[in-house]
Scaffold this motif. Structure first.
Motif, mmCIF file in Angstrom:
data_model
loop_
_atom_site.group_PDB
_atom_site.id
_atom_site.type_symbol
_atom_site.label_atom_id
_atom_site.label_comp_id
_atom_site.label_asym_id
_atom_site.label_seq_id
_atom_site.Cartn_x
_atom_site.Cartn_y
_atom_site.Cartn_z
ATOM 1 N N ARG A 105 -6.423 0.822 1.980
ATOM 2 C CA ARG A 105 -5.543 0.537 0.837
ATOM 3 C C ARG A 105 -4.075 0.746 1.196
ATOM 4 O O ARG A 105 -3.202 0.023 0.712
ATOM 5 N N ARG A 106 -3.776 1.747 2.027
ATOM 6 C CA ARG A 106 -2.386 1.951 2.467
ATOM 7 C C ARG A 106 -1.881 0.742 3.238
ATOM 8 O O ARG A 106 -0.761 0.286 3.026
ATOM 9 N N ALA A 107 -2.706 0.232 4.155
ATOM 10 C CA ALA A 107 -2.300 -0.930 4.959
ATOM 11 C C ALA A 107 -2.106 -2.159 4.079
ATOM 12 O O ALA A 107 -1.099 -2.873 4.206
ATOM 13 N N LEU A 108 -3.037 -2.413 3.175
ATOM 14 C CA LEU A 108 -2.917 -3.573 2.294
ATOM 15 C C LEU A 108 -1.718 -3.433 1.360
ATOM 16 O O LEU A 108 -0.975 -4.394 1.136
ATOM 17 N N ALA A 109 -1.489 -2.248 0.826
ATOM 18 C CA ALA A 109 -0.334 -2.022 -0.053
ATOM 19 C C ALA A 109 0.974 -2.243 0.689
ATOM 20 O O ALA A 109 1.915 -2.827 0.143
ATOM 21 N N ALA A 110 1.054 -1.800 1.938
ATOM 22 C CA ALA A 110 2.274 -2.003 2.723
ATOM 23 C C ALA A 110 2.561 -3.487 2.930
ATOM 24 O O ALA A 110 3.704 -3.931 2.818
ATOM 25 N N VAL A 111 1.526 -4.256 3.229
ATOM 26 C CA VAL A 111 1.703 -5.700 3.433
ATOM 27 C C VAL A 111 2.092 -6.375 2.115
ATOM 28 O O VAL A 111 3.029 -7.174 2.064
ATOM 29 N N LEU A 112 1.402 -6.050 1.025
ATOM 30 C CA LEU A 112 1.720 -6.661 -0.265
ATOM 31 C C LEU A 112 3.101 -6.250 -0.767
ATOM 32 O O LEU A 112 3.781 -7.038 -1.422
ATOM 33 N N ASP A 113 3.516 -5.032 -0.477
ATOM 34 C CA ASP A 113 4.828 -4.551 -0.910
ATOM 35 C C ASP A 113 5.962 -5.304 -0.220
ATOM 36 O O ASP A 113 7.050 -5.441 -0.772
ATOM 37 N N SER A 114 5.718 -5.818 0.961
ATOM 38 C CA SER A 114 6.768 -6.471 1.742
ATOM 39 C C SER A 114 7.067 -7.881 1.267
ATOM 40 O O SER A 114 8.214 -8.241 1.091
ATOM 41 N N SER A 115 6.068 -8.700 1.101
ATOM 42 C CA SER A 115 6.226 -10.072 0.594
ATOM 43 C C SER A 115 4.926 -10.821 0.840
ATOM 44 O O SER A 115 4.060 -10.348 1.582
ATOM 45 N N PRO A 116 4.781 -12.015 0.274
ATOM 46 C CA PRO A 116 3.542 -12.763 0.500
ATOM 47 C C PRO A 116 3.331 -13.176 1.952
ATOM 48 O O PRO A 116 2.209 -13.408 2.360
ATOM 49 N N ALA A 117 4.371 -13.266 2.749
ATOM 50 C CA ALA A 117 4.244 -13.752 4.124
ATOM 51 C C ALA A 117 4.236 -12.632 5.155
ATOM 52 O O ALA A 117 4.396 -12.891 6.342
ATOM 53 N N SER A 118 4.018 -11.402 4.745
ATOM 54 C CA SER A 118 4.108 -10.291 5.700
ATOM 55 C C SER A 118 2.761 -9.968 6.335
ATOM 56 O O SER A 118 1.712 -10.440 5.903
ATOM 57 N N MET A 119 2.820 -9.140 7.384
ATOM 58 C CA MET A 119 1.624 -8.767 8.154
ATOM 59 C C MET A 119 1.850 -7.417 8.804
ATOM 60 O O MET A 119 2.994 -6.994 8.981
ATOM 61 N N LEU A 120 0.762 -6.731 9.159
ATOM 62 C CA LEU A 120 0.895 -5.500 9.940
ATOM 63 C C LEU A 120 1.495 -5.860 11.289
ATOM 64 O O LEU A 120 1.208 -6.924 11.850
ATOM 65 N N HIS A 121 2.302 -4.960 11.836
ATOM 66 C CA HIS A 121 3.094 -5.284 13.024
ATOM 67 C C HIS A 121 2.975 -4.184 14.081
ATOM 68 O O HIS A 121 2.811 -3.011 13.753
ATOM 69 N N VAL A 140 -6.491 -12.285 9.859
ATOM 70 C CA VAL A 140 -6.885 -11.356 8.798
ATOM 71 C C VAL A 140 -7.998 -10.480 9.350
ATOM 72 O O VAL A 140 -9.049 -10.975 9.757
ATOM 73 N N VAL A 141 -7.745 -9.186 9.381
ATOM 74 C CA VAL A 141 -8.717 -8.220 9.885
ATOM 75 C C VAL A 141 -9.087 -7.292 8.735
ATOM 76 O O VAL A 141 -8.211 -6.629 8.176
ATOM 77 N N ARG A 142 -10.348 -7.285 8.365
ATOM 78 C CA ARG A 142 -10.852 -6.466 7.243
ATOM 79 C C ARG A 142 -10.012 -6.654 5.976
ATOM 80 O O ARG A 142 -9.706 -5.704 5.267
ATOM 81 N N GLY A 143 -9.603 -7.887 5.720
ATOM 82 C CA GLY A 143 -8.901 -8.212 4.490
ATOM 83 C C GLY A 143 -7.400 -7.991 4.498
ATOM 84 O O GLY A 143 -6.744 -8.196 3.483
ATOM 85 N N VAL A 144 -6.836 -7.588 5.631
ATOM 86 C CA VAL A 144 -5.402 -7.317 5.714
ATOM 87 C C VAL A 144 -4.766 -8.263 6.735
ATOM 88 O O VAL A 144 -5.197 -8.294 7.892
ATOM 89 N N PRO A 145 -3.741 -9.015 6.339
ATOM 90 C CA PRO A 145 -3.042 -9.868 7.310
ATOM 91 C C PRO A 145 -2.384 -9.015 8.393
ATOM 92 O O PRO A 145 -1.719 -8.025 8.104
ATOM 93 N N THR A 146 -2.604 -9.394 9.625
ATOM 94 C CA THR A 146 -2.040 -8.655 10.756
ATOM 95 C C THR A 146 -1.715 -9.634 11.878
ATOM 96 O O THR A 146 -2.234 -10.746 11.906
#
Length: 128
Positions: A45-61, A110-116
């Motif tokens: 949830r922390r990883a997904l929240a961080a991506v969603l908080d950034s913008s629709p086009a963001s990803m883990l980096h 997308v890895v386990r539901g989180v864009p990366t």
């Protein structure tokens, strides 16, 4: 979990967003994310929240993308996200932001539901 930019897409208004934040069924998690009340704040949830908080086009980096891909020497302590430059002027509250000049479609998975970003791109980002 719901991000503010998703509200219009599900047919809600800004008033619905404000009511959701104050009715007790949802808890605010930063200025642009709400989480269903009572749910644990796990790494997923922390990883997904961080991506969603950034913008629709963001990803883990960078290191976070490698940690999310399962590489044991990396962790999610300091969340890093990336997005294409110029997508949004809003700074994320839940992570460190990197704005990239160019992002190719094949560099995002997308890895386990989180864009990366792909592990190869993450390694290049760390080396740069």
């Amino acid at each position: 979990m719901l991000a503010r930019f998703q509200v219009a897409g599900i047919g809600c208004t800004p008033l619905n967003w404000q009511r959701a934040k104050t009715n007790g069924r949802w808890e605010p998690w930063g200025p642009r994310i709400i989480l269903e009340a009572g749910l644990l704040r796990t790494d997923h949830r922390r990883a997904l929240a961080a991506v969603l908080d950034s913008s629709p086009a963001s990803m883990l980096h960078a290191e976070c993308a490698l940690a999310w891909a399962g590489m044991a020497t990396f962790d999610l302590r300091a969340l890093q996200v990336a997005r294409p430059r110029g997508v949004s002027g809003t700074r994320p509250a839940l992570s460190q932001l990197h704005e990239l000049r160019a992002v190719r479609a094949q560099d995002v998975i997308v890895v386990r539901g989180v864009p990366t970003e792909t592990p190869l791109r993450a390694i290049w980002a760390i080396a740069a």
